[in-house]
Design a protein around this motif. Structure first.
Motif, PDB file in Angstrom:
ATOM      1  N   MET A 181      10.386 -18.211  42.234  1.00  0.00           N
ATOM      2  CA  MET A 181      10.193 -19.629  42.530  1.00  0.00           C
ATOM      3  C   MET A 181      10.351 -20.494  41.282  1.00  0.00           C
ATOM      4  SD  MET A 181       9.742 -19.947  45.769  1.00  0.00           S
ATOM      5  CE  MET A 181      10.898 -18.581  45.927  1.00  0.00           C
ATOM      6  N   THR A 182       9.914 -19.996  40.135  1.00  0.00           N
ATOM      7  CA  THR A 182      10.069 -20.756  38.898  1.00  0.00           C
ATOM      8  C   THR A 182      11.539 -20.966  38.570  1.00  0.00           C
ATOM      9  OG1 THR A 182       7.960 -19.940  38.027  1.00  0.00           O
ATOM     10  CG2 THR A 182       9.553 -20.780  36.435  1.00  0.00           C
ATOM     11  N   ALA A 183      12.349 -19.917  38.727  1.00  0.00           N
ATOM     12  CA  ALA A 183      13.787 -20.042  38.442  1.00  0.00           C
ATOM     13  C   ALA A 183      14.456 -20.993  39.427  1.00  0.00           C
ATOM     14  CB  ALA A 183      14.439 -18.663  38.511  1.00  0.00           C
ATOM     15  N   LEU A 184      14.088 -20.918  40.715  1.00  0.00           N
ATOM     16  CA  LEU A 184      14.684 -21.815  41.711  1.00  0.00           C
ATOM     17  C   LEU A 184      14.306 -23.265  41.435  1.00  0.00           C
ATOM     18  CD1 LEU A 184      14.042 -19.743  44.983  1.00  0.00           C
ATOM     19  CD2 LEU A 184      16.196 -19.998  43.752  1.00  0.00           C
ATOM     20  N   ARG A 185      13.053 -23.504  41.161  1.00  0.00           N
ATOM     21  CA  ARG A 185      12.612 -24.879  40.912  1.00  0.00           C
ATOM     22  C   ARG A 185      13.238 -25.438  39.637  1.00  0.00           C
ATOM     23  NH1 ARG A 185       6.473 -23.011  42.309  1.00  0.00           N
ATOM     24  NH2 ARG A 185       6.597 -23.233  44.581  1.00  0.00           N
ATOM     25  N   ARG A 186      13.400 -24.586  38.647  1.00  0.00           N
ATOM     26  CA  ARG A 186      14.037 -25.056  37.414  1.00  0.00           C
ATOM     27  C   ARG A 186      15.463 -25.512  37.684  1.00  0.00           C
ATOM     28  NH1 ARG A 186      12.923 -21.008  34.397  1.00  0.00           N
ATOM     29  NH2 ARG A 186      14.760 -19.800  34.929  1.00  0.00           N
ATOM     30  N   ASP A 187      16.219 -24.748  38.478  1.00  0.00           N
ATOM     31  CA  ASP A 187      17.594 -25.142  38.798  1.00  0.00           C
ATOM     32  C   ASP A 187      17.623 -26.447  39.592  1.00  0.00           C
ATOM     33  OD1 ASP A 187      18.579 -22.992  37.497  1.00  0.00           O
ATOM     34  OD2 ASP A 187      19.480 -22.016  39.231  1.00  0.00           O
ATOM     35  N   VAL A 188      16.728 -26.554  40.584  1.00  0.00           N
ATOM     36  CA  VAL A 188      16.694 -27.769  41.409  1.00  0.00           C
ATOM     37  C   VAL A 188      16.314 -28.979  40.559  1.00  0.00           C
ATOM     38  CG1 VAL A 188      15.450 -28.915  43.282  1.00  0.00           C
ATOM     39  CG2 VAL A 188      16.234 -26.557  43.560  1.00  0.00           C
ATOM     40  N   ARG A 189      15.328 -28.810  39.700  1.00  0.00           N
ATOM     41  CA  ARG A 189      14.882 -29.920  38.855  1.00  0.00           C
ATOM     42  C   ARG A 189      15.975 -30.333  37.870  1.00  0.00           C
ATOM     43  NH1 ARG A 189      11.044 -27.413  36.904  1.00  0.00           N
ATOM     44  NH2 ARG A 189       9.428 -27.944  38.424  1.00  0.00           N
ATOM     45  N   THR A 190      16.648 -29.362  37.275  1.00  0.00           N
ATOM     46  CA  THR A 190      17.724 -29.671  36.330  1.00  0.00           C
ATOM     47  C   THR A 190      18.857 -30.425  37.016  1.00  0.00           C
ATOM     48  OG1 THR A 190      17.191 -27.711  35.012  1.00  0.00           O
ATOM     49  CG2 THR A 190      19.383 -28.668  34.729  1.00  0.00           C
ATOM     50  N   ALA A 191      19.253 -29.946  38.204  1.00  0.00           N
ATOM     51  CA  ALA A 191      20.333 -30.610  38.936  1.00  0.00           C
ATOM     52  C   ALA A 191      19.928 -32.024  39.335  1.00  0.00           C
ATOM     53  CB  ALA A 191      20.690 -29.792  40.176  1.00  0.00           C
ATOM     54  N   ARG A 192      18.700 -32.192  39.781  1.00  0.00           N
ATOM     55  CA  ARG A 192      18.230 -33.524  40.188  1.00  0.00           C
ATOM     56  C   ARG A 192      18.280 -34.512  39.029  1.00  0.00           C
ATOM     57  NH1 ARG A 192      11.996 -33.971  40.788  1.00  0.00           N
ATOM     58  NH2 ARG A 192      12.338 -33.658  38.559  1.00  0.00           N
ATOM     59  N   ASP A 193      17.726 -34.114  37.888  1.00  0.00           N
ATOM     60  CA  ASP A 193      17.684 -35.029  36.748  1.00  0.00           C
ATOM     61  C   ASP A 193      19.087 -35.363  36.253  1.00  0.00           C
ATOM     62  OD1 ASP A 193      14.964 -34.834  37.022  1.00  0.00           O
ATOM     63  OD2 ASP A 193      14.699 -33.436  35.345  1.00  0.00           O
ATOM     64  N   ARG A 194      19.979 -34.365  36.236  1.00  0.00           N
ATOM     65  CA  ARG A 194      21.338 -34.600  35.720  1.00  0.00           C
ATOM     66  C   ARG A 194      22.132 -35.520  36.646  1.00  0.00           C
ATOM     67  NH1 ARG A 194      23.271 -29.830  36.484  1.00  0.00           N
ATOM     68  NH2 ARG A 194      24.538 -30.416  38.297  1.00  0.00           N
TER      69      ARG A 194
END
Length: 596
Positions: A150-163
């Motif tokens: 879940m940490t890896a998935l959320r990190r990807d989602v958060r990174t994509a959202r901010d970018r």
């Protein structure tokens, strides 16, 4: 009629031809098998993948070989006999699991044919399938493993959202004329505007991104990723939604962008309804509606409100809405209606398209440092293998509610084969049994005052009362029969357990047997034996469940009291039952005592 059957895969549109010309059967049989395969490969059938179509083709081929090898000829479907079916069963008799699978596929292939003779059809459908092997255990992820994924998935989602949100803000400011002309930000905004309209960037004479694009936007991929998800990020969204909804990963990956908001986005019930397809349910039931809900108000109130992401990553609706927001440009440029549209420039080498709606769990896991291997090979303390089966298993164990399945399927297929659930179930059952045993021991043990104790009380009332934990007056009243409640004596009828102090007890006199205020004295033994015997006499004449519910506990409590007396004492008590005591027993068991 041709001997080649064509299958089109529903998800990808891929075409696969199956050549049946080598089937060793006469032409009428060959054409018949081809027609049956064509029906099975139609859009209305339950076959949706090339792999399933290939199994059907192979079973048809092996059935043709079996028929050809039989001593009984079969030139047409009308010539088929039970002997041909028996030969097909014998072919795989040494492997029950394979036999079960192939006979099942053959049934699906042949059952719709009207050319089958009735004896063969009866044998085909009457054939008992070999017993299926027990489903292997599929353990859920441990808390530590789940947190890693879940940490890896959320990190990807958060990174994509901010970018992407940053890229969209730059694009909006450029189109509004808010960026200084000639600045680096204005140059980037111009590149983003061109890409959002055309899906491309300025290129040099060799077809590569020109120097201006490389300097201000990081090249073609750098510009595209400021407005679009990568395939890995789209996969992260799919895995996260599968974990939040407990839906199959393959089903989630085909969700459309189109959806319905019954509340219009403003009502108290925050939910989105989208269509999904589950081919294994069959052509008549494969289309379903999935409800993507926001967090319930009660759950939302306990989540840490200081973190804006805390609610996002627990809400299927919010993750889905974020996905649609981040794929808006990609859908506009690609013309796709899928929710998971990503920019994949390397796919242009094979498909000619830089856009894809395919998510790849294996590539995502590999690039994020997760092993591509079975769960049994995972080493304790290292990252777990990311398997969609275990993700759904874990999500279902957390929910304990059916998701696009029946309650029986959830119970028998998912929960029963989980060692985690079995361990938890044993703990729950053990705690419940211990509680019931404790309860049973507390309610059946009515203190019995034997004759020897009462003789001591006549000599020294205060010492004997202190010995049994009562006041002298209470013990004296009990010995005089002034505290009797038919079958027992009561310590204090104004202090019933569970009732406000000072209020008279209103419970049934039969319930006194399970009260902690009850005491049994020798002069009550005739009534106790009479009530016990009358209740047992009722047993053959009352429905068993009803008797146990009404009288089972009282009989057990009476037997506990009677076990403290000898057989001769019990015989004497039965003989000494007076008419008045018999009337009391009648009133108690007939319910008349409860009306007083």
């Amino acid at each position: 009629m041709g001997t080649t059957v064509v299958f089109y895969q529903e998800k990808t549109g891929k075409r696969r031809e199956f050549d049946c010309s080598a089937f060793p059967v006469p032409q009428p049989m060959l054409e018949w098998l081809c027609r049956l395969m064509a029906d099975r490969f139609s859009a209305r059938s339950g076959i949706k993948s090339i792999g399933t179509a290939r199994i059907t083709y192979l079973v048809a081929k092996w059935f043709a070989e079996t028929v050809d090898g039989c001593a009984v000829p079969a030139s047409t479907p009308a010539d088929l006999a039970p002997a041909h079916m028996e030969a097909f069963r014998d072919r795989y008799r040494d492997n029950p699991e394979t036999s079960r699978k192939y006979i099942k596929v053959l049934r699906l292939l042949l059952r719709g044919s009207t050319d089958l003779p009735q004896p063969f059809r009866d044998d085909l459908l009457r054939t008992r399938l070999p017993a299926a092997e027990a489903a292997p255990e599929l353990d859920s992820y441990t808390d530590w493993e789940w947190q890693q994924i879940m940490t890896a998935l959320r990190r990807d989602v958060r990174t994509a959202r901010d970018r992407i949100r940053a890229g969209k803000r730059t694009l909006v400011r450029f189109r509004a004329g808010e960026l200084a002309v000639g600045s680096d930000e204005e140059a980037l905004g111009r590149l983003l505007d061109g890409f959002a309209r055309t899906g491309d960037v300025p290129r040099d004479g060799f077809g590569n991104a020109d120097a201006h694009t490389r300097a201000h936007g990081g090249g073609y991929i750098g510009v595209a990723q400021r407005l679009c998800l990568s395939q890995h990020e789209a996969t992260a969204f799919a895995l996260l939604l599968a974990a939040l909804t407990a839906e199959n990963f393959g089903t989630v990956a085909t969700w459309p962008a189109a959806h319905t908001r019954p509340d219009g986005g403003f009502g108290p019930v925050n939910v989105a309804l989208a269509e999904e397809v589950k081919p294994r349910r069959g052509p008549e039931r494969e289309h379903m509606i999935v409800a993507l809900e926001d967090l319930p108000s009660g759950l939302a109130s306990v989540i840490n409100t200081e973190s804006p992401d805390a609610r996002l990553f627990r809400s299927p609706l919010r993750v889905y809405e974020l996905l649609l927001e981040l794929t808006e440009v990609a859908r506009t440029l690609s013309g796709s209606r899928a929710a998971f549209v990503s920019h994949a420039p390397w796919s242009a080498k094979t498909s000619g398209e830089v856009w894809t709606s395919i998510v790849d769990r294996r590539n995502w896991a590999r690039t994020r440092g997760f092993p591509i291997r079975s769960a049994k090979e995972s080493v304790q303390g290292t990252k777990p293998a990311v398997t969609v089966g275990r993700i759904r298993q874990t999500a279902l164990e957390m929910r304990r509610q059916p998701v696009a399945q029946t309650g029986a399927t959830l119970r028998d297929h998912y929960l029963r084969r989980s060692s985690t659930v079995r361990k938890q179930s044993k703990q729950v059952v053990a705690e419940a049994l211990r509680a019931e045993v404790t309860k049973a021991r507390s309610v059946t043990k009515v203190p019995v005052f034997r004759a020897e104790l009462l003789e001591r009380a006549l000599r020294d009332l205060e010492a004997t009362a202190a010995e049994v934990g009562l006041t002298p007056q209470v013990l004296k009243d009990m010995m005089a029969g002034e505290s009797d409640t038919v079958a027992t004596a009561c310590v204090d009828h104004l202090a019933r357990p569970g009732s406000p102090p000072g209020e008279p007890c209103t419970a049934s006199f039969l319930a006194c047997l399970g009260c902690e205020n009850a005491r049994a004295l020798p002069h009550q033994l005739p009534i106790q034996t009479a009530v016990h015997d009358r209740l047992l006499a009722l047993r053959p004449h009352v429905e068993p469940a009803g008797w146990h519910a009404r009288y089972g506990e009282a009989v057990a409590q009476l037997q506990d009291i009677l076990s403290t007396y000898t057989a001769s004492e019990l015989r004497k008590a039965r003989a000494d039952l007076s008419d008045r005591q018999a009337d009391l027993v009648d009133d108690l068991l007939n319910g008349r005592m409860d009306l007083r």
